[in-house]
Scaffold this motif. Structure first.
Motif, mmCIF file in Angstrom:
data_model
loop_
_atom_site.group_PDB
_atom_site.id
_atom_site.type_symbol
_atom_site.label_atom_id
_atom_site.label_comp_id
_atom_site.label_asym_id
_atom_site.label_seq_id
_atom_site.Cartn_x
_atom_site.Cartn_y
_atom_site.Cartn_z
ATOM 1 N N ALA A 183 -45.385 24.078 -31.172
ATOM 2 C CA ALA A 183 -44.369 25.127 -31.082
ATOM 3 C C ALA A 183 -44.225 25.607 -29.644
ATOM 4 N N HIS A 184 -45.316 25.561 -28.888
ATOM 5 C CA HIS A 184 -45.254 25.962 -27.484
ATOM 6 C C HIS A 184 -46.252 25.160 -26.674
ATOM 7 N N ASP A 185 -45.846 24.791 -25.471
ATOM 8 C CA ASP A 185 -46.741 24.127 -24.542
ATOM 9 C C ASP A 185 -47.503 25.193 -23.759
ATOM 10 N N GLY A 186 -48.392 24.743 -22.879
ATOM 11 C CA GLY A 186 -49.185 25.691 -22.117
ATOM 12 C C GLY A 186 -48.336 26.700 -21.377
ATOM 13 N N ASN A 187 -48.740 27.977 -21.421
ATOM 14 C CA ASN A 187 -47.966 29.022 -20.728
ATOM 15 C C ASN A 187 -48.625 29.461 -19.419
ATOM 16 N N VAL A 188 -49.735 28.827 -19.052
ATOM 17 C CA VAL A 188 -50.323 29.005 -17.721
ATOM 18 C C VAL A 188 -50.169 27.709 -16.921
ATOM 19 N N ILE A 189 -50.569 26.587 -17.517
ATOM 20 C CA ILE A 189 -50.318 25.259 -16.979
ATOM 21 C C ILE A 189 -49.591 24.460 -18.050
ATOM 22 N N ASN A 190 -48.446 23.889 -17.687
ATOM 23 C CA ASN A 190 -47.616 23.153 -18.646
ATOM 24 C C ASN A 190 -47.311 21.769 -18.072
ATOM 25 N N TRP A 191 -47.836 20.726 -18.691
ATOM 26 C CA TRP A 191 -47.634 19.357 -18.225
ATOM 27 C C TRP A 191 -46.157 18.981 -18.162
ATOM 28 N N LYS A 192 -45.342 19.627 -18.980
ATOM 29 C CA LYS A 192 -43.907 19.314 -19.015
ATOM 30 C C LYS A 192 -43.118 20.093 -17.964
ATOM 31 N N SER A 193 -43.789 20.990 -17.265
ATOM 32 C CA SER A 193 -43.159 21.738 -16.172
ATOM 33 C C SER A 193 -44.253 22.097 -15.180
ATOM 34 N N LEU A 194 -44.725 21.072 -14.455
ATOM 35 C CA LEU A 194 -45.944 21.199 -13.665
ATOM 36 C C LEU A 194 -45.631 21.279 -12.182
ATOM 37 N N ASP A 195 -46.177 22.305 -11.538
ATOM 38 C CA ASP A 195 -46.101 22.464 -10.091
ATOM 39 C C ASP A 195 -47.461 22.048 -9.534
ATOM 40 N N PHE A 196 -47.488 20.976 -8.725
ATOM 41 C CA PHE A 196 -48.765 20.414 -8.299
ATOM 42 C C PHE A 196 -48.654 19.796 -6.913
ATOM 43 N N THR A 197 -49.821 19.615 -6.292
ATOM 44 C CA THR A 197 -49.934 18.919 -5.021
ATOM 45 C C THR A 197 -51.115 17.970 -5.100
ATOM 46 N N THR A 198 -50.910 16.707 -4.752
ATOM 47 C CA THR A 198 -52.015 15.758 -4.708
ATOM 48 C C THR A 198 -52.616 15.750 -3.307
#
Length: 213
Positions: A183-198
């Protein structure tokens, strides 16, 4: 970088004390945490200990740490207090699904590995996690945002990383384990809307169809 990583994986191809991924939490959900759920899937052939999810604050390098030891042992570390979960069997060279939960109100922490729940154990009852977070995949933070040890690094592939500021119910955890849309994805970290830096030798790759269970 930011985007929907559905069907993607982070690959950590070598043992190192540099390669990692920095995750930026969604902006409105991270002021103070009184509960946590972290779920992810990993694929590795390593039998040594390795960090799966490292959440630090300026005051605590282990504000919330999910760490895989050897011989089917896992630990959840909340503010440098550790609870160990035994006989949580994962399989080398296969995708493994892991969820970790903690609730400040009761102090109860619990782990799920490939659909199997652990015993429920108490840690840091009444504490809250606060402070600007540093969330890292691939390394275990011994100081805020750094001081990495390659003997604790993750080597393999990670995918489907989500974090919530609540404890998911058993039915919701089962949905994740079985890869059924929630019903809901992660609301702190969400793989479908991810802000990241490698950082360092980390690849973002397509996931091979049919390999995640």
């Amino acid at each position: 970088m930011a985007g929907n990583l559905t069907g993607k994986i982070f690959t950590f191809p070598v043992e190192s004390d540099t390669a990692h991924v920095v995750l930026v939490p969604l902006p409105t959900q991270i002021k103070t945490l009184t509960a946590v759920t972290v779920c992810l899937r990993f694929f590795s052939d390593q039998t040594r200990a390795q960090s799966l999810f490292s959440f630090a604050t300026p005051a605590h390098s282990n504000a919330f740490l999910l760490y895989k030891r050897v011989d089917s042992l896992y630990e959840i570390n909340v503010y440098d207090n550790v609870v160990v979960f035994r006989a949580m069997e994962d399989i080398p060279n296969q995708w493994n699904s892991v969820c970790a939960t903690w609730d400040s109100n009761t102090g109860i922490a619990q782990l799920w590995v490939n659909g199997k729940p652990s015993a429920r154990k108490g840690v840091r009852r009444g504490f809250t996690i606060s402070g600007e977070p540093s969330i890292i995949l691939g390394q275990e933070q011994d100081s805020y945002g750094g001081t990495f040890d390659k003997t604790q690094c993750f080597e393999g592939m990670l995918t489907d990383v989500h974090m919530w500021n609540s404890v998911l119910s058993y039915p919701e955890l089962a949905l994740y384990m079985n890869q059924i849309p929630q019903a809901h994805d992660g609301n702190v970290i969400n793989w479908k809307s991810l802000d990241f830096t490698t950082k360092g030798y980390v690849l973002v790759e397509d996931q091979v169809s049919g390999t995640v269970v």
